[in-house]
Design a protein around this motif. Structure first.
Motif, short mmCIF file in Angstrom:
data_model
loop_
_atom_site.label_atom_id
_atom_site.label_comp_id
_atom_site.label_asym_id
_atom_site.label_seq_id
_atom_site.Cartn_x
_atom_site.Cartn_y
_atom_site.Cartn_z
N LEU A 412 25.70 120.33 151.51
CA LEU A 412 26.42 121.59 151.71
C LEU A 412 26.36 122.08 153.14
CD1 LEU A 412 25.29 123.56 148.50
CD2 LEU A 412 27.24 122.02 148.79
N TRP A 413 25.39 121.61 153.90
CA TRP A 413 25.21 122.09 155.27
C TRP A 413 25.33 120.93 156.25
CZ3 TRP A 413 24.96 127.29 155.88
CH2 TRP A 413 24.62 128.06 154.75
N GLN A 414 25.63 121.30 157.53
CA GLN A 414 25.69 120.28 158.58
C GLN A 414 25.13 120.88 159.87
OE1 GLN A 414 29.75 119.20 159.22
NE2 GLN A 414 30.49 121.29 159.43
N ARG A 415 24.53 120.00 160.70
CA ARG A 415 23.95 120.43 161.97
C ARG A 415 25.05 120.84 162.94
NH1 ARG A 415 18.52 121.58 163.06
NH2 ARG A 415 17.18 120.10 161.94
N ASP A 416 24.77 121.96 163.68
CA ASP A 416 25.71 122.35 164.73
C ASP A 416 25.15 121.97 166.08
OD1 ASP A 416 23.72 124.17 165.21
OD2 ASP A 416 24.81 125.88 164.37
N VAL A 417 25.85 122.27 167.15
CA VAL A 417 25.43 121.84 168.50
C VAL A 417 24.18 122.57 168.96
CG1 VAL A 417 27.76 121.16 169.14
CG2 VAL A 417 27.04 123.53 169.47
N ASP A 418 23.92 123.73 168.37
CA ASP A 418 22.74 124.49 168.77
C ASP A 418 21.50 124.10 167.99
OD1 ASP A 418 24.34 125.92 170.53
OD2 ASP A 418 24.86 127.42 169.00
N GLY A 419 21.61 123.09 167.12
CA GLY A 419 20.47 122.65 166.33
C GLY A 419 20.31 123.40 165.02
N GLY A 420 21.20 124.37 164.76
CA GLY A 420 21.15 125.09 163.51
C GLY A 420 22.03 124.43 162.45
N TYR A 421 22.29 125.18 161.41
CA TYR A 421 23.08 124.65 160.31
C TYR A 421 24.31 125.52 160.10
CZ TYR A 421 19.10 121.70 159.07
OH TYR A 421 18.10 120.78 159.07
N THR A 422 25.42 124.87 159.92
CA THR A 422 26.65 125.56 159.54
C THR A 422 27.11 125.01 158.18
OG1 THR A 422 28.01 123.95 160.72
CG2 THR A 422 27.36 125.94 161.92
N LEU A 423 27.85 125.85 157.47
CA LEU A 423 28.30 125.47 156.12
C LEU A 423 29.39 124.39 156.21
CD1 LEU A 423 27.87 126.14 153.12
CD2 LEU A 423 29.78 127.74 153.30
N ALA A 424 29.19 123.29 155.49
CA ALA A 424 30.20 122.22 155.48
C ALA A 424 31.39 122.68 154.63
CB ALA A 424 29.61 120.95 154.88
N PRO A 425 32.62 122.38 155.07
CA PRO A 425 33.80 122.72 154.25
C PRO A 425 33.79 121.95 152.94
CG PRO A 425 34.43 121.30 156.08
CD PRO A 425 33.00 121.68 156.33
N PRO A 426 34.41 122.50 151.89
CA PRO A 426 34.39 121.83 150.58
C PRO A 426 34.91 120.40 150.64
CG PRO A 426 35.17 124.09 150.33
CD PRO A 426 35.04 123.84 151.81
N ARG A 427 35.91 120.13 151.49
CA ARG A 427 36.44 118.77 151.58
C ARG A 427 35.38 117.79 152.04
NH1 ARG A 427 39.85 119.96 154.88
NH2 ARG A 427 38.87 119.26 156.82
N LEU A 428 34.53 118.21 153.03
CA LEU A 428 33.48 117.34 153.53
C LEU A 428 32.39 117.15 152.47
CD1 LEU A 428 32.20 115.73 155.82
CD2 LEU A 428 31.22 117.88 156.70
N VAL A 429 32.12 118.19 151.68
CA VAL A 429 31.13 118.06 150.61
C VAL A 429 31.57 116.99 149.62
CG1 VAL A 429 30.04 119.24 148.66
CG2 VAL A 429 30.33 120.44 150.84
N ALA A 430 32.85 116.98 149.24
CA ALA A 430 33.36 115.98 148.30
C ALA A 430 33.26 114.58 148.89
CB ALA A 430 34.81 116.30 147.93
N GLN A 431 33.54 114.43 150.17
CA GLN A 431 33.46 113.11 150.81
C GLN A 431 32.02 112.61 150.84
OE1 GLN A 431 35.28 113.79 154.61
NE2 GLN A 431 37.39 113.77 153.79
N ARG A 432 31.07 113.52 151.14
CA ARG A 432 29.66 113.12 151.15
C ARG A 432 29.19 112.68 149.75
NH1 ARG A 432 26.89 117.92 154.88
NH2 ARG A 432 27.57 117.10 156.91
N LEU A 433 29.58 113.44 148.74
CA LEU A 433 29.20 113.06 147.37
C LEU A 433 29.83 111.72 146.99
CD1 LEU A 433 29.59 116.49 145.55
CD2 LEU A 433 27.46 115.29 146.02
N ASN A 434 31.05 111.48 147.43
CA ASN A 434 31.74 110.22 147.10
C ASN A 434 31.03 109.02 147.71
OD1 ASN A 434 34.24 109.14 145.75
ND2 ASN A 434 34.57 108.31 147.79
N VAL A 435 30.45 109.21 148.91
CA VAL A 435 29.69 108.12 149.56
C VAL A 435 28.33 107.95 148.88
CG1 VAL A 435 28.59 107.41 151.72
CG2 VAL A 435 30.88 108.41 151.76
N ARG A 436 27.69 109.04 148.54
CA ARG A 436 26.33 108.97 148.01
C ARG A 436 26.28 108.51 146.55
NH1 ARG A 436 22.20 113.87 149.18
NH2 ARG A 436 23.01 113.39 151.26
#
Length: 581
Positions: A412-436
């Motif tokens: 659900l989350w992804q690293r940003d350039v500042d080293g923090g976490y930003t919320l992944a868009p729903p489309r990216l969440v589906a792609q990650r689940l499809n790979v995993r």
């Protein structure tokens, strides 16, 4: 005595009797047929003979009518009678009746014309004898001689007479008086009587011959019938003798054997029937086999008692194992239910609710509604293919994977350039689940999911529906529409693309998410719940509270399927209340 030998003897004896009876019936039938054929031939022969007499009378009557009246019709009919008898003209149908008496003055005929066939040819078809044909020829010659006189009489009426050579070439005044003398004198009557005498002799001979043929066929038929009676009596005697043999050597010994079997079935295993000498050899063998079988059964009973005791021990062990498995399943079901949200997020202007009813102790559906940050709330509802332990294990694993905890492994989350976490868009969440989670080809296991992010400040909702039914947006007025976002089930297609949808929510709107157990619930007629029933139920429940609405929806789905729930039923809802607190 062996049943086999008796059977062979009976078959041979009965076969001979049956063949003899069949032969007699066949011969009797043939004789009966000959009787019918003979009677028909006698009838037809009599009519032919009578027709010969009738034609002679018709000729006399017609020639006399002609010389008396001079009417040319009678002369025409005279020659027509001769032509019909000789086969030169078609023979009228039913000619044997009073045909010429019914011909009208204008020549109207009472019946239609038939086939042209001479009297002699028709007699040959009926197989008249040579002597009968000799009589016929004599009558014919005498009739031809008389026809010459009749021809002279008719020509005299017209004034035509014979010359010295016998040809009609002499023309003179018509002489009706001469014509009348020619057909009414004693000579004409004697010639006519000679013809009739010969015809009567012919008719008597035909009548006697056909009568003898019919009587011969009747005698033959009676002979075959009388001969069948002793054969039938012999068949009855053979049947009685066979009955006696079967009763003495079969029925009585079998009754004794049956009595022994009844005692054996009552537990009297000491009963041992011996072979009866007054019995068929097969019955004796059966009695000895029963004696041997009794020993085998006694041993088998002892063995079964031993096996029964072993099975009782195994049954107790199996029941203990079953209780352990049931306890484990109940514990797993409690764990699975514990993974469901215990409390819904409490946010100003929004309400959240869910309802869940698995079709078995362990279900393949799981869901959650959870805050992501101060302004956003995550919602997911997933459905694992299949039921039972495997589906429940994958569903439990996915509930951990969909945890809102921020980490590098989070989908659900992804690293940003500042080293923090930003919320992944729903489309990216589906792609990650499809790979995993690629599809397991051994169990053919995959899952569908609806995942969305609600921005409570902006009232926007972004989402994906990977093979999952699209949610329904129900407005305050009761209008219902589907929020679509195309995409396949997770793990089905490598590198699949997922469409991301977005909806703007207004005050009074409700968003309902549900598993396919809702739409695909079937009634006893095979009809699915589908959109029509869903919209009807949602509109009816629009004024109910959010939780009551979901509970009532599940009750309606289960009632639609007559209580036979075949899939997990899960429902999540968001309501925009617009309240300030």
């Amino acid at each position: 005595m062996a049943i086999k030998h008796l059977f062979i003897g009976v078959v041979v004896g009965w076969s001979v009797l049956v063949i003899a009876l069949v032969a007699l019936v066949w011969a009797s039938g043939g004789a009966h047929k000959d009787v019918a054929v003979g009677q028909h031939r006698r009838y037809e022969s009599f009519h032919l003979a009578d027709e010969l007499r009738q034609s002679s009378d018709d000729l006399t009557r017609l020639v006399r009518a002609y010389v008396a009246t001079g009417d040319p019709r009678y002369r025409q009919y005279f020659y027509e009678v001769v032509a019909i008898r000789n086969g030169e003209s078609p023979r009228p149908q039913r000619y044997e009746r009073s045909y010429w008496d019914l011909v009208g003055r204008d020549g109207t005929r009472p019946t239609e014309q038939g086939e042209a066939k001479s009297l002699e040819d028709r007699m040959r078809e009926l197989q008249f004898t040579d002597h009968e044909f000799e009589l016929l020829q004599q009558a014919r010659e005498k009739s031809d001689a008389l026809a010459t006189v009749e021809e002279d009489a008719m020509q005299a009426v017209n004034g035509v007479f014979r010359d010295e050579e016998g040809n009609f070439t002499v023309q003179a005044a018509p002489n009706q008086h001469l014509a009348m003398q020619l057909v009414y004198n004693d000579r004409y009557h004697r010639a006519k009587a000679e013809i009739m005498r010969t015809i009567n002799e012919f008719i008597d001979h035909v009548d006697k011959r056909t009568s003898d043929e019919v009587m011969a066929s009747l005698d033959r038929e009676r002979f075959y019938l009388y001969l069948s009676w002793p054969l039938g009596g012999l068949a009855v005697l053979v049947s009685l003798a066979l009955f006696g043999l079967i009763a003495k050597y079969g029925v009585v010994p079998l009754r004794r054997l049956r009595a022994a079997v009844v005692e054996f079935s009552d537990g009297k295993y000491h009963r041992r029937p011996q072979g009866d000498r007054a019995a068929f050899s097969e019955v004796q063998d059966l009695a000895r086999s029963f004696d041997s079988m009794s020993d085998v059964i006694v041993r088998d009973i002892d063995h079964r008692k031993k096996v029964g005791r072993e099975l009782e021990v195994a049954k107790n062990s199996a029941e203990a194992a079953y209780r352990k498995v049931k306890e484990d399943l109940e514990a797993a079901a409690k764990i699975q239910h514990a993974l469901l949200p215990s409390n819904m997020p409490v946010l100003k202007g929004y309400k959240f609710a869910f309802a869940y009813q698995p079709c078995e102790e362990l279900g393949g559906d799981t869901l959650n509604v959870f805050p992501l940050d101060e302004d956003r709330v995550g919602v997911y509802l997933l459905d694992v293919s299949g039921h039972g332990v495997q589906a429940a294990l994958l569903a439990s694993t996915l509930s951990h994977v969909m945890s809102p905890m921020r980490s590098d492994d989070s989908v659900l989350w992804q690293r940003d350039v500042d080293g923090g976490y930003t919320l992944a868009p729903p489309r990216l969440v589906a792609q990650r689940l499809n790979v995993r989670f690629p599809i397991n080809m051994e169990t053919v296991q995959y899952f569908t999911i609806h995942y969305g992010v609600l921005n409570v400040r902006e009232g926007s909702y972004r989402f994906i529906s990977a093979g999952h039914p699209g949610p329904r947006l129900v407005s305050a007025s009761g209008d219902c529409r589907t929020l679509d976002a195309m995409g396949p089930g997770i793990g089905l297609i490598e590198g699949a693309k997922f469409e991301e949808g977005e909806a703007q929510l207004e005050r009074g709107d409700r968003v309902l998410f549900f598993s396919d157990g809702v739409l695909e619930a079937a009634n006893s007629d095979g009809e699915l719940y589908q959109d029509a029933q869903l919209q009807r139920c949602v509109k009816r429940l629009r004024k109910h509270g959010l939780k009551d609405c979901l509970r009532a929806l599940i009750v309606d789905v289960v009632a639609w399927s007559d209580g036979e729930q075949e899939d997990d039923v899960s429902v999540v809802a968001i309501e925009v209340t617009g309240d300030s607190g």
